[in-house]
Design a protein around this motif. Structure first.
Motif, PDB file in Angstrom:
ATOM      1  N   ALA A  37      49.328 -67.809   7.673  1.00  0.00           N
ATOM      2  CA  ALA A  37      50.176 -67.977   8.847  1.00  0.00           C
ATOM      3  C   ALA A  37      50.926 -66.691   9.162  1.00  0.00           C
ATOM      4  CB  ALA A  37      51.152 -69.116   8.626  1.00  0.00           C
ATOM      5  N   GLN A  38      51.324 -65.951   8.118  1.00  0.00           N
ATOM      6  CA  GLN A  38      52.058 -64.719   8.333  1.00  0.00           C
ATOM      7  C   GLN A  38      51.185 -63.673   9.014  1.00  0.00           C
ATOM      8  OE1 GLN A  38      55.380 -64.490   7.498  1.00  0.00           O
ATOM      9  NE2 GLN A  38      55.262 -62.720   8.798  1.00  0.00           N
ATOM     10  N   ILE A  46      55.543 -58.770  15.432  1.00  0.00           N
ATOM     11  CA  ILE A  46      56.410 -58.581  14.266  1.00  0.00           C
ATOM     12  C   ILE A  46      57.492 -57.556  14.581  1.00  0.00           C
ATOM     13  CG2 ILE A  46      56.488 -57.798  11.860  1.00  0.00           C
ATOM     14  CD1 ILE A  46      53.605 -58.932  11.602  1.00  0.00           C
ATOM     15  N   ASN A  47      57.104 -56.492  15.281  1.00  0.00           N
ATOM     16  CA  ASN A  47      58.061 -55.464  15.681  1.00  0.00           C
ATOM     17  C   ASN A  47      59.140 -56.058  16.586  1.00  0.00           C
ATOM     18  OD1 ASN A  47      58.870 -52.704  15.655  1.00  0.00           O
ATOM     19  ND2 ASN A  47      58.088 -52.501  17.740  1.00  0.00           N
ATOM     20  N   ASP A  48      58.742 -56.923  17.546  1.00  0.00           N
ATOM     21  CA  ASP A  48      59.703 -57.582  18.439  1.00  0.00           C
ATOM     22  C   ASP A  48      60.651 -58.483  17.648  1.00  0.00           C
ATOM     23  OD1 ASP A  48      58.446 -56.296  20.517  1.00  0.00           O
ATOM     24  OD2 ASP A  48      57.347 -58.072  21.217  1.00  0.00           O
ATOM     25  N   VAL A  49      60.137 -59.203  16.653  1.00  0.00           N
ATOM     26  CA  VAL A  49      60.977 -60.055  15.809  1.00  0.00           C
ATOM     27  C   VAL A  49      61.983 -59.200  15.046  1.00  0.00           C
ATOM     28  CG1 VAL A  49      60.973 -61.555  13.772  1.00  0.00           C
ATOM     29  CG2 VAL A  49      59.323 -61.942  15.588  1.00  0.00           C
ATOM     30  N   VAL A  66      55.698 -54.437  10.128  1.00  0.00           N
ATOM     31  CA  VAL A  66      55.243 -54.902   8.819  1.00  0.00           C
ATOM     32  C   VAL A  66      56.328 -55.795   8.221  1.00  0.00           C
ATOM     33  CG1 VAL A  66      54.551 -54.201   6.496  1.00  0.00           C
ATOM     34  CG2 VAL A  66      53.912 -52.795   8.454  1.00  0.00           C
ATOM     35  N   VAL A  67      55.934 -56.988   7.785  1.00  0.00           N
ATOM     36  CA  VAL A  67      56.897 -57.904   7.187  1.00  0.00           C
ATOM     37  C   VAL A  67      57.067 -57.530   5.717  1.00  0.00           C
ATOM     38  CG1 VAL A  67      57.456 -60.308   6.676  1.00  0.00           C
ATOM     39  CG2 VAL A  67      56.234 -59.731   8.771  1.00  0.00           C
ATOM     40  N   GLY A  68      58.144 -56.814   5.461  1.00  0.00           N
ATOM     41  CA  GLY A  68      58.448 -56.395   4.091  1.00  0.00           C
ATOM     42  C   GLY A  68      59.597 -57.197   3.522  1.00  0.00           C
TER      43      GLY A  68
END
Length: 158
Positions: A37-38, A46-49, A66-68
């Motif tokens: 899902a990620q 992701i950048n907007d979030v 990038v979701v870190g």
């Protein structure tokens, strides 16, 4: 003591036999890739979030798509403060709450999936998966590359 020895010897016998008796395993190729899902969101989303979280006061660091660790921590804090289900992942509820819309990347909408065919180590023709001439070896190659360097098999006609 005798019972224990008997049980251990039976257990050893089962373990030994199970290592020697294995079913035939077929090699499966070209399985679809299952995305988590990620991974369903592109870098732009992701950048907007990350930008939205930073604007709301939840520090993600520099938005990089990038979701870190920092982004996950910020998402969890935001979800907790806004009484959302705490997952630490980007989901529809989080996107709606932040007012972020999913952006479609240009590369994903125009990208075509390349067909895969197979060649043998010594052959001069390319084949479909399962062709009888692929019994000895099969090397995956894209159809466009195969058309440039090899002839199509007259049996499977890829």
């Amino acid at each position: 003591m005798k019972k224990l020895k008997k049980i251990l010897s039976q257990l050893m016998l089962i373990v030994c036999l199970s290592t020697f008796i294995t079913p035939n395993v077929a090699v499966i190729t070209n399985l679809p890739v299952v995305a988590t899902a990620q991974a369903a969101y592109n870098k732009e989303t992701i950048n907007d979030v990350q930008e939205a979280l930073n604007n709301e006061g939840y520090n993600c660091g520099t938005p990089d798509g990038v979701v870190g660790k920092n982004t996950k921590t910020a998402i969890k804090k935001y979800q907790k403060d806004n009484k959302l289900k705490i997952t630490g992942t980007i989901n529809n509820t989080l996107l709606k709450s932040l007012g972020v819309t999913v952006t479609k990347s240009a590369s994903s909408s125009t990208a075509k999936t390349e067909a895969t065919v197979y060649i043998t180590r010594t052959g001069s023709k390319y084949h479909r998966a399962g062709c009888r001439y692929l019994r000895q070896s099969q090397i995956a190659i894209s159809l466009s590359d195969a058309k440039r360097n090899y002839e199509p098999c007259s049996v499977c006609n890829p």
